[in-house]
Enzyme design. Structure first.
Site, PDB file in Angstrom:
ATOM      1  N   PHE A  74      26.642  10.669  12.294  1.00 48.95           N
ATOM      2  CA  PHE A  74      27.731  10.859  12.952  1.00 48.95           C
ATOM      3  C   PHE A  74      28.770  10.470  12.026  1.00 48.95           C
ATOM      4  O   PHE A  74      28.975   9.521  11.875  1.00 48.95           O
ATOM      5  CB  PHE A  74      27.786   9.931  14.376  1.00 48.95           C
ATOM      6  N   ALA A  75      29.554  11.329  11.556  1.00 48.43           N
ATOM      7  CA  ALA A  75      30.329  11.169  10.257  1.00 48.43           C
ATOM      8  C   ALA A  75      31.884  11.429  11.041  1.00 48.43           C
ATOM      9  O   ALA A  75      32.369  12.473  10.833  1.00 48.43           O
ATOM     10  CB  ALA A  75      30.278  12.254   9.259  1.00 48.43           C
ATOM     11  N   LEU A  76      32.598  10.408  11.597  1.00 47.30           N
ATOM     12  CA  LEU A  76      33.909  10.380  12.109  1.00 47.30           C
ATOM     13  C   LEU A  76      34.676   9.308  11.283  1.00 47.30           C
ATOM     14  O   LEU A  76      35.892   9.936  10.849  1.00 47.30           O
ATOM     15  CB  LEU A  76      33.910   9.976  13.486  1.00 47.30           C
ATOM     16  N   SER A  77      34.275   8.251  10.875  1.00 49.18           N
ATOM     17  CA  SER A  77      35.402   7.431  10.272  1.00 49.18           C
ATOM     18  C   SER A  77      35.512   7.765   8.814  1.00 49.18           C
ATOM     19  O   SER A  77      34.818   8.247   7.952  1.00 49.18           O
ATOM     20  CB  SER A  77      34.637   5.931  10.156  1.00 49.18           C
ATOM     21  N   GLN A  80      23.721 -22.670  18.482  1.00 50.19           N
ATOM     22  CA  GLN A  80      24.401 -24.037  18.455  1.00 50.19           C
ATOM     23  C   GLN A  80      23.296 -24.853  19.148  1.00 50.19           C
ATOM     24  O   GLN A  80      22.939 -25.936  18.635  1.00 50.19           O
ATOM     25  CB  GLN A  80      25.693 -23.932  19.047  1.00 50.19           C
ATOM     26  N   GLU A 118      31.977   2.161  16.815  1.00 49.83           N
ATOM     27  CA  GLU A 118      32.402   2.962  17.879  1.00 49.83           C
ATOM     28  C   GLU A 118      33.423   2.574  18.741  1.00 49.83           C
ATOM     29  O   GLU A 118      33.555   2.605  19.894  1.00 49.83           O
ATOM     30  CB  GLU A 118      31.105   3.175  18.806  1.00 49.83           C
ATOM     31  N   TRP A 134      31.874   4.592   6.026  1.00 50.67           N
ATOM     32  CA  TRP A 134      31.318   3.411   7.121  1.00 50.67           C
ATOM     33  C   TRP A 134      30.418   4.322   7.892  1.00 50.67           C
ATOM     34  O   TRP A 134      30.431   4.428   9.161  1.00 50.67           O
ATOM     35  CB  TRP A 134      32.243   2.394   7.668  1.00 50.67           C
ATOM     36  N   ILE A 135      29.655   5.302   7.229  1.00 48.06           N
ATOM     37  CA  ILE A 135      28.845   6.304   8.109  1.00 48.06           C
ATOM     38  C   ILE A 135      27.355   5.763   8.215  1.00 48.06           C
ATOM     39  O   ILE A 135      26.833   5.530   6.874  1.00 48.06           O
ATOM     40  CB  ILE A 135      28.860   7.500   7.436  1.00 48.06           C
TER      41      ILE A 135
END
Length: 384
Positions: A115-118, A330, A357, A152-153
Site C-alpha cells: 500500500f503506497a500512500l506515504s 518493568q 495508518e 516508508w512503504i
C-alpha cells in the site's frame, strides 16, 4: 447477551489461531531475515487459507484474526495484514481483469502486495500527496506518467505490485488523487530499502516517468482518496486488534512471571503495587479490546460514525499496548530486555503501530472533527 460477547465458535476459532500461530507460523518467522519479505511465511498463510479468510472476512472477523495471530506470532500477523492492506483497494475498486490477474496470486501467498500512500512530505496529511501523474499524450496513449517518491512503504522494495496514490489534478486537494495498481516490474519504478526498527521490509519507491494507463486505475480518476480512506477505515480497527493481541501476550507474560517470581519473602503478586499494576494492565487491555470490537461491528453494520469509531479504536488500542508492554517489561526487569525474550520482541514491535495508518495525533484530529461535525448537524447550524 452483552453486545460484544463472542459466540462459542468464534472463541474456539481464536484459540485455534493462537495455536496455529505458535506451532506452525512462528518457526517460519524465526527463520526469516529481518527487513526482508518472508515469502515462505506468506506462502504458509496462503496454504492455511488464512489469506482467503482475510478477504472474505467482515471487520470483526478481521480483528479476531489479527488479534489471535498477533498473540502467537507478530510476524505472521503483519505479513497477513500487509497483504490485506495492499490488496483491499483492488478488492473494493479493481476491475474484473485486475482482480483476475492478482487476487488469486495474493490469496495463494504467491504475490506480495504493498500500500503506497506515504511520501517524504505527506504522511499524516494524505491529501497533500505530491507524486505526480502527468497525462501521457504520446502516440494517443491516454494514460499518465508517474514522477516522484513514496517513502516508508511496508514491503517495499520487494513487493510484486503496489497500490499507488498519485496526484492527477493539481490544486484539488483530496479530490485530485487517483489510485493505480502498478506492477513492480513497470519501467522507471525502482526501490530502496530503509533501515528501520521493523521485522519486515520498509522502503522508498522512486517513480521516474513510470507509465500507467486507464487499465491500471483502481476506481475512478480523481477518486483515489476515497479508495485510500475506505481501506484505512477498515484496517484501522484491526490495527487496534493487532495491538490488543500484543497487549494480551505481554499481560499473560506478566501474570506468569509475577505469580512465580519471589522477592521480599514471597511471590511478586503479593505485593500490592505489583497486583494493582497488573489489574490496571488487564483493565486497559479489555477496554481497548471492546472498543476495537465496537468499531468493527459498526463497520460491518454500515454505521455513519465509522471514521470516528475506527480512529478511537486505533488510538486507544495502540496507546494501551505501548503502556502494557512497557509495564510488563518493568515488572520482569532486565531479563525482559534479553534478546529472544517475548517482551524484548514485543517492545520492538509495539512502537510502530502508534505511527502508521495515521499517528495517534491524527486519530485525535479525526475524532474531534467528527464530533464537531455531528454537533453542528444536531444543532442544524455550525458554530461561528
Amino acid at each position: 447477551m452483552p453486545v460484544f460477547s463472542l459466540e462459542p465458535a468464534q472463541t474456539a476459532w481464536c484459540a485455534q489461531l493462537r495455536t496455529l500461530a505458535a506451532e506452525r507460523l512462528r518457526p517460519l518467522a524465526e527463520k526469516g531475515e529481518p527487513g526482508r519479505v518472508n515469502r515462505p511465511l506468506v506462502a504458509a498463510l496462503g496454504e492455511l487459507r488464512l489469506l482467503e479468510r482475510l478477504f472474505g472476512a467482515g471487520a470483526l472477523e478481521l480483528c479476531l484474526l489479527r488479534e489471535s495471530l498477533a498473540y502467537g506470532c507478530t510476524e505472521a500477523e503483519t505479513a497477513l495484514a500487509l497483504q490485506g492492506l495492499g490488496s483491499y483497494p483492488l478488492v473494493q475498486a479493481g476491475s474484473a481483469a485486475q482482480r483476475e490477474r492478482w487476487l488469486p496470486e495474493v490469496v495463494a501467498g504467491r504475490a506480495v502486495a504493498a500500500f503506497a500512500l506515504s511520501e517524504p512530505d505527506a504522511g499524516s496529511d494524505a491529501a497533500a500527496l505530491a507524486l505526480k501523474a502527468v497525462p501521457d499524450r504520446a502516440e494517443g496513449r491516454g494514460g499518465w506518467r508517474l514522477s516522484g517518491e513514496k517513502r516508508w512503504i511496508s514491503n517495499a522494495p520487494e513487493a510484486d505490485f503496489y497500490t499507488v496514490f498519485a496526484r492527477t489534478t493539481e490544486g484539488a486537494g483530496a479530490r485530485g488523487v487517483t489510485a493505480f495498481l502498478v506492477p513492480a516490474d513497470r519501467p522507471g519504478l525502482t526501490g530502496t530499502a530503509l533501515e528501520m526498527l521493523s521485522p519486515h521490509p520498509i522502503g522508498a519507491l522512486n517513480f521516474d516517468d513510470v507509465p500507467v494507463t486507464r487499465d491500471d486505475v483502481l476506481g475512478d480518476p480523481d477518486g483515489g482518496f476515497r479508495v485510500a480512506m475506505n481501506t484505512l477505515n477498515l484496517f484501522r480497527p484491526s490495527v487496534g486488534a493487532f495491538a490488543v493481541g500484543m497487549a494480551q501476550a505481554a499481560l499473560d507474560a506478566a501474570l506468569g512471571h509475577t505469580a512465580r517470581r519471589t522477592a521480599f519473602g514471597g511471590p511478586l503478586k503479593d505485593l500490592q503495587s505489583v497486583a494493582h499494576q497488573v489489574a490496571e494492565m488487564a483493565t486497559r487491555t479489555e477496554a481497548a479490546r471492546l472498543l476495537v470490537y465496537a468499531a468493527a461491528a459498526a463497520y460491518d453494520e454500515g454505521a455513519e460514525d465509522v471514521p470516528k469509531r475506527s480512529a478511537m479504536a486505533k488510538l486507544l488500542a495502540t496507546e494501551t499496548a505501548q503502556y502494557v508492554v512497557d509495564a510488563a517489561v518493568q515488572l520482569h526487569g532486565a531479563r525482559a530486555l534479553q534478546r529472544g525474550h517475548v517482551l524484548e520482541h514485543l517492545y520492538r514491535e509495539v512502537r510502530a503501530p502508534r505511527i502508521y495508518e495515521g499517528a495517534t495525533e491524527v486519530q485525535r484530529t479525526i475524532i474531534a472533527k467528527e464530533l464537531y461535525a455531528k454537533d453542528a448537524k444536531d444543532a442544524k447550524e455550525p458554530y461561528a
